[in-house]
Design an enzyme around this catalytic site. Structure first.
Site, PDB file in Angstrom:
ATOM      1  N   ARG A 154       0.832  -1.203   0.000  1.00 33.83           N
ATOM      2  CA  ARG A 154       0.000   0.000   0.000  1.00 33.83           C
ATOM      3  C   ARG A 154       0.872   1.261   0.000  1.00 33.83           C
ATOM      4  O   ARG A 154       1.876   1.327   0.732  1.00 33.83           O
ATOM      5  CB  ARG A 154      -0.939   0.003   1.214  1.00 33.83           C
ATOM      6  CG  ARG A 154      -1.964  -1.106   1.108  1.00 33.83           C
ATOM      7  CD  ARG A 154      -3.077  -1.017   2.127  1.00 33.83           C
ATOM      8  NE  ARG A 154      -3.761  -2.300   2.183  1.00 33.83           N
ATOM      9  CZ  ARG A 154      -4.699  -2.700   1.304  1.00 33.83           C
ATOM     10  NH1 ARG A 154      -5.072  -1.901   0.322  1.00 33.83           N
ATOM     11  NH2 ARG A 154      -5.251  -3.890   1.412  1.00 33.83           N
ATOM     12  N   VAL A 164      10.241   8.229  -7.059  1.00 30.22           N
ATOM     13  CA  VAL A 164      11.089   7.118  -6.611  1.00 30.22           C
ATOM     14  C   VAL A 164      11.684   6.409  -7.836  1.00 30.22           C
ATOM     15  O   VAL A 164      10.944   5.892  -8.681  1.00 30.22           O
ATOM     16  CB  VAL A 164      10.281   6.111  -5.758  1.00 30.22           C
ATOM     17  CG1 VAL A 164      11.154   4.937  -5.345  1.00 30.22           C
ATOM     18  CG2 VAL A 164       9.705   6.793  -4.517  1.00 30.22           C
ATOM     19  N   HIS A 208       7.613   1.385 -10.753  1.00 33.76           N
ATOM     20  CA  HIS A 208       6.425   1.006  -9.974  1.00 33.76           C
ATOM     21  C   HIS A 208       5.147   1.319 -10.738  1.00 33.76           C
ATOM     22  O   HIS A 208       5.054   2.321 -11.432  1.00 33.76           O
ATOM     23  CB  HIS A 208       6.423   1.684  -8.601  1.00 33.76           C
ATOM     24  CG  HIS A 208       6.661   3.175  -8.639  1.00 33.76           C
ATOM     25  ND1 HIS A 208       7.914   3.710  -8.786  1.00 33.76           N
ATOM     26  CD2 HIS A 208       5.809   4.225  -8.562  1.00 33.76           C
ATOM     27  CE1 HIS A 208       7.823   5.031  -8.796  1.00 33.76           C
ATOM     28  NE2 HIS A 208       6.557   5.370  -8.674  1.00 33.76           N
TER      29      HIS A 208
HETATM   30  P1  AMP Z   1       5.951   8.302  -8.111  1.00 33.46           P
HETATM   31  O1  AMP Z   1       5.610   9.740  -7.832  1.00 33.46           O
HETATM   32  O2  AMP Z   1       5.233   7.730  -9.298  1.00 33.46           O
HETATM   33  O3  AMP Z   1       7.452   8.069  -8.148  1.00 33.46           O
HETATM   34  O4  AMP Z   1       5.356   7.490  -6.888  1.00 33.46           O
HETATM   35  C1  AMP Z   1       6.083   7.195  -5.732  1.00 33.46           C
HETATM   36  C2  AMP Z   1       5.075   6.749  -4.723  1.00 33.46           C
HETATM   37  O5  AMP Z   1       5.757   6.051  -3.698  1.00 33.46           O
HETATM   38  C3  AMP Z   1       4.291   7.884  -4.068  1.00 33.46           C
HETATM   39  O6  AMP Z   1       2.902   7.702  -4.304  1.00 33.46           O
HETATM   40  C4  AMP Z   1       4.665   7.762  -2.586  1.00 33.46           C
HETATM   41  O7  AMP Z   1       3.589   8.064  -1.722  1.00 33.46           O
HETATM   42  C5  AMP Z   1       5.079   6.304  -2.497  1.00 33.46           C
HETATM   43  N1  AMP Z   1       6.002   5.997  -1.406  1.00 33.46           N
HETATM   44  C6  AMP Z   1       7.148   6.631  -1.101  1.00 33.46           C
HETATM   45  N2  AMP Z   1       7.740   6.059  -0.033  1.00 33.46           N
HETATM   46  C7  AMP Z   1       6.945   5.022   0.338  1.00 33.46           C
HETATM   47  C8  AMP Z   1       7.001   4.039   1.369  1.00 33.46           C
HETATM   48  N3  AMP Z   1       8.024   3.991   2.256  1.00 33.46           N
HETATM   49  N4  AMP Z   1       6.007   3.143   1.468  1.00 33.46           N
HETATM   50  C9  AMP Z   1       4.969   3.177   0.603  1.00 33.46           C
HETATM   51  N5  AMP Z   1       4.862   4.064  -0.408  1.00 33.46           N
HETATM   52  C10 AMP Z   1       5.838   4.987  -0.537  1.00 33.46           C
END
Ligand code: AMP
Ligand code: ZN
Length: 113
Positions: free
Chosen positions: A28, A95, A99
């Site tokens: 999640r 990130v 994903h």
């Molecule tokens: P993006 O902006 O497509 O790179 O999405 C990165 C996603 O990773 C965001 O929706 C963040 O909320 C999520 N995220 C970052 N760190 C974590 C974590 N430790 N656990 C779960 N989700 C995370």
């Protein structure tokens, strides 16, 4: 490796895991944008879609298959959901570990960007 998602895979950083197999992990999102917001990631570190090789394309199919299955399990498949992959700076990727976002449980914005 200081990649945050690789640390989630290794268990160094806790996460709310909903599914895993040899190839992928699903957990999640920590900052959910919808009632259902799950990330499906490959266990192998692939930085972004842009760096995906032809050999790795079946992995994307598997990630979509897992997301579709989770959408059913989470009860959002019938009303609909969105799968999204951000790539690079303009794509809003924060990130740098590939994903797939599964978003559902509310009427999502008509705008994609
Ligand atoms: P993006 O902006 O497509 O790179 O999405 C990165 C996603 O990773 C965001 O929706 C963040 O909320 C999520 N995220 C970052 N760190 C974590 C974590 N430790 N656990 C779960 N989700 C995370
Ligand atoms: Zn990684």
């Amino acid at each position: 490796m200081d990649c945050i998602f690789c640390q989630i895979i290794s268990g160094k950083i806790p996460s709310d895991i909903v599914y895993q197999d040899e190839e992928v992990l699903a957990f999640r999102d920590i900052n959910p944008q919808a009632p259902v917001h799950i990330l499906v990631i490959p266990k192998r570190h692939i930085p972004s879609l842009d760096q995906l090789t032809e050999d790795e394309l079946p992995l994307i199919a598997h990630m979509v298959e897992v997301a579709n299955r989770l959408a059913k399990e989470e009860g959002v498949a019938q009303k609909g959901y969105r799968l999204a992959i951000s790539c690079g700076q303009d794509g809003g990727q924060v990130v740098p570990h590939l994903h797939l976002h599964l978003l559902g449980g509310r009427r999502l914005s008509d705008e994609l960007g």
